[in-house]
Design a protein around this motif. Sequence first.
Motif, PDB file in Angstrom:
ATOM      1  N   ASN A  34       0.840  -1.190   0.000  1.00 14.24           N
ATOM      2  CA  ASN A  34       0.000   0.000   0.000  1.00 14.24           C
ATOM      3  C   ASN A  34       0.878   1.243   0.000  1.00 14.24           C
ATOM      4  O   ASN A  34       1.825   1.341   0.800  1.00 14.24           O
ATOM      5  CB  ASN A  34      -0.912   0.011   1.228  1.00 14.24           C
ATOM      6  CG  ASN A  34      -1.990  -1.055   1.155  1.00 14.24           C
ATOM      7  OD1 ASN A  34      -2.838  -1.038   0.266  1.00 14.24           O
ATOM      8  ND2 ASN A  34      -1.970  -2.003   2.081  1.00 14.24           N
ATOM      9  N   TYR A  35       0.561   2.191  -0.873  1.00 14.21           N
ATOM     10  CA  TYR A  35       1.391   3.371  -1.078  1.00 14.21           C
ATOM     11  C   TYR A  35       0.575   4.659  -0.956  1.00 14.21           C
ATOM     12  O   TYR A  35      -0.632   4.668  -1.214  1.00 14.21           O
ATOM     13  CB  TYR A  35       2.023   3.360  -2.477  1.00 14.21           C
ATOM     14  CG  TYR A  35       2.927   2.196  -2.738  1.00 14.21           C
ATOM     15  CD1 TYR A  35       4.275   2.242  -2.398  1.00 14.21           C
ATOM     16  CD2 TYR A  35       2.430   1.032  -3.330  1.00 14.21           C
ATOM     17  CE1 TYR A  35       5.114   1.162  -2.647  1.00 14.21           C
ATOM     18  CE2 TYR A  35       3.263  -0.057  -3.580  1.00 14.21           C
ATOM     19  CZ  TYR A  35       4.599   0.018  -3.232  1.00 14.21           C
ATOM     20  OH  TYR A  35       5.417  -1.058  -3.481  1.00 14.21           O
ATOM     21  N   LYS A  55      -2.860   0.515  -4.131  1.00 13.44           N
ATOM     22  CA  LYS A  55      -2.607  -0.843  -3.645  1.00 13.44           C
ATOM     23  C   LYS A  55      -2.123  -1.703  -4.798  1.00 13.44           C
ATOM     24  O   LYS A  55      -2.672  -1.646  -5.904  1.00 13.44           O
ATOM     25  CB  LYS A  55      -3.897  -1.425  -3.065  1.00 13.44           C
ATOM     26  CG  LYS A  55      -3.823  -2.859  -2.598  1.00 13.44           C
ATOM     27  CD  LYS A  55      -5.193  -3.290  -2.090  1.00 13.44           C
ATOM     28  CE  LYS A  55      -5.232  -4.726  -1.648  1.00 13.44           C
ATOM     29  NZ  LYS A  55      -6.594  -5.128  -1.194  1.00 13.44           N
ATOM     30  N   VAL A  56      -1.085  -2.498  -4.538  1.00 16.76           N
ATOM     31  CA  VAL A  56      -0.577  -3.466  -5.509  1.00 16.76           C
ATOM     32  C   VAL A  56      -0.670  -4.841  -4.856  1.00 16.76           C
ATOM     33  O   VAL A  56      -0.143  -5.047  -3.764  1.00 16.76           O
ATOM     34  CB  VAL A  56       0.881  -3.164  -5.904  1.00 16.76           C
ATOM     35  CG1 VAL A  56       1.384  -4.190  -6.905  1.00 16.76           C
ATOM     36  CG2 VAL A  56       1.010  -1.755  -6.469  1.00 16.76           C
ATOM     37  N   SER A  76      -4.561  -0.850  -7.921  1.00 13.56           N
ATOM     38  CA  SER A  76      -5.795  -0.089  -7.813  1.00 13.56           C
ATOM     39  C   SER A  76      -5.593   1.190  -7.019  1.00 13.56           C
ATOM     40  O   SER A  76      -4.729   1.285  -6.142  1.00 13.56           O
ATOM     41  CB  SER A  76      -6.890  -0.940  -7.151  1.00 13.56           C
ATOM     42  OG  SER A  76      -6.486  -1.371  -5.863  1.00 13.56           O
ATOM     43  N   SER A  77      -6.431   2.187  -7.371  1.00  6.95           N
ATOM     44  CA  SER A  77      -6.461   3.455  -6.653  1.00  6.95           C
ATOM     45  C   SER A  77      -7.843   4.044  -6.840  1.00  6.95           C
ATOM     46  O   SER A  77      -8.243   4.315  -7.978  1.00  6.95           O
ATOM     47  CB  SER A  77      -5.396   4.415  -7.176  1.00  6.95           C
ATOM     48  OG  SER A  77      -5.461   5.648  -6.487  1.00  6.95           O
ATOM     49  N   GLU A 193       5.411   6.684  -1.695  1.00  3.63           N
ATOM     50  CA  GLU A 193       6.091   6.071  -0.552  1.00  3.63           C
ATOM     51  C   GLU A 193       5.246   4.949   0.028  1.00  3.63           C
ATOM     52  O   GLU A 193       4.005   5.025   0.067  1.00  3.63           O
ATOM     53  CB  GLU A 193       6.378   7.117   0.518  1.00  3.63           C
ATOM     54  CG  GLU A 193       7.355   8.195   0.063  1.00  3.63           C
ATOM     55  CD  GLU A 193       7.696   9.176   1.163  1.00  3.63           C
ATOM     56  OE1 GLU A 193       6.920   9.284   2.149  1.00  3.63           O
ATOM     57  OE2 GLU A 193       8.744   9.839   1.065  1.00  3.63           O
ATOM     58  N   LEU A 194       5.917   3.901   0.500  1.00 11.35           N
ATOM     59  CA  LEU A 194       5.244   2.741   1.068  1.00 11.35           C
ATOM     60  C   LEU A 194       4.630   3.082   2.420  1.00 11.35           C
ATOM     61  O   LEU A 194       5.289   3.627   3.305  1.00 11.35           O
ATOM     62  CB  LEU A 194       6.238   1.594   1.231  1.00 11.35           C
ATOM     63  CG  LEU A 194       5.679   0.273   1.769  1.00 11.35           C
ATOM     64  CD1 LEU A 194       4.761  -0.372   0.730  1.00 11.35           C
ATOM     65  CD2 LEU A 194       6.804  -0.677   2.160  1.00 11.35           C
ATOM     66  N   LEU A 195       3.328   2.764   2.567  1.00  7.94           N
ATOM     67  CA  LEU A 195       2.639   2.924   3.844  1.00  7.94           C
ATOM     68  C   LEU A 195       2.750   1.665   4.690  1.00  7.94           C
ATOM     69  O   LEU A 195       2.992   1.719   5.894  1.00  7.94           O
ATOM     70  CB  LEU A 195       1.152   3.255   3.608  1.00  7.94           C
ATOM     71  CG  LEU A 195       0.858   4.579   2.903  1.00  7.94           C
ATOM     72  CD1 LEU A 195      -0.635   4.668   2.572  1.00  7.94           C
ATOM     73  CD2 LEU A 195       1.277   5.752   3.790  1.00  7.94           C
ATOM     74  N   ASN A 196       2.548   0.508   4.059  1.00  7.52           N
ATOM     75  CA  ASN A 196       2.664  -0.780   4.740  1.00  7.52           C
ATOM     76  C   ASN A 196       2.676  -1.874   3.693  1.00  7.52           C
ATOM     77  O   ASN A 196       2.303  -1.640   2.542  1.00  7.52           O
ATOM     78  CB  ASN A 196       1.536  -0.992   5.764  1.00  7.52           C
ATOM     79  CG  ASN A 196       0.167  -0.848   5.138  1.00  7.52           C
ATOM     80  OD1 ASN A 196      -0.268  -1.655   4.318  1.00  7.52           O
ATOM     81  ND2 ASN A 196      -0.545   0.216   5.519  1.00  7.52           N
TER      82      ASN A 196
END
Length: 200
Positions: A34-35, A55-56, A76-77, A193-196
């Motif tokens: 998740n970015y 999300k990837v 997706s976004s 940037e990566l969130l998690n």
Amino acid sequence: MKQLLVLVPVVLFLVGCGGGEKDYWPVTVGNIWNYQQVTNVTAPDTTITFTDTMKVEVTKETTLDNNTAVFEVIQSSGTYADTSYWQKTDEYLFWYDNKADTEPDTTLVFPIEEGNSWNIHKDSSYTETMHVIGKESVTVPAGTYDDCWKGMDIRSHGTIAETAYVWLAPDIGWVKMTSTQADSNGTATTNIELLNATIK
């Protein structure tokens, strides 16, 4: 042109480094990244900022129309979603637009070392080349990651020129990307940037 999301070209690569293999882009069913994405578009008369999350997810193993084994990946976004297919071999990571695609992008060429470069995509209208710069630490909302590979991705499409920098962390994958796109109408800068992440 292979794109992760509108205005955000995909830049991915796996890296094995000396002294034991490290996976810098793990491809396993169930992996999710998740970015947060921030894009600033500057034109002669205005500047607009877009903020979004994306999300990837590696959703399943499947085959292309020619029976090549691949992983299905959904990016997706908001209401936007795109499905692509990744093939990982000992020598390459290929990126396919759809199951009928027979000319994938060469996202990765093994082995990867500082100073290496390769064409991700090249045809009469669009060229994309990756250059491996070296290793460094990077901090994003998901945390601080050491020993990240940094790559420079250069793209040209007609009058549009774009340079992106990508950071990948061992056993996590893509953690950050910055890009600048320019043409005669203005510029667009993007920071992702990566969130998690959930890595299986």
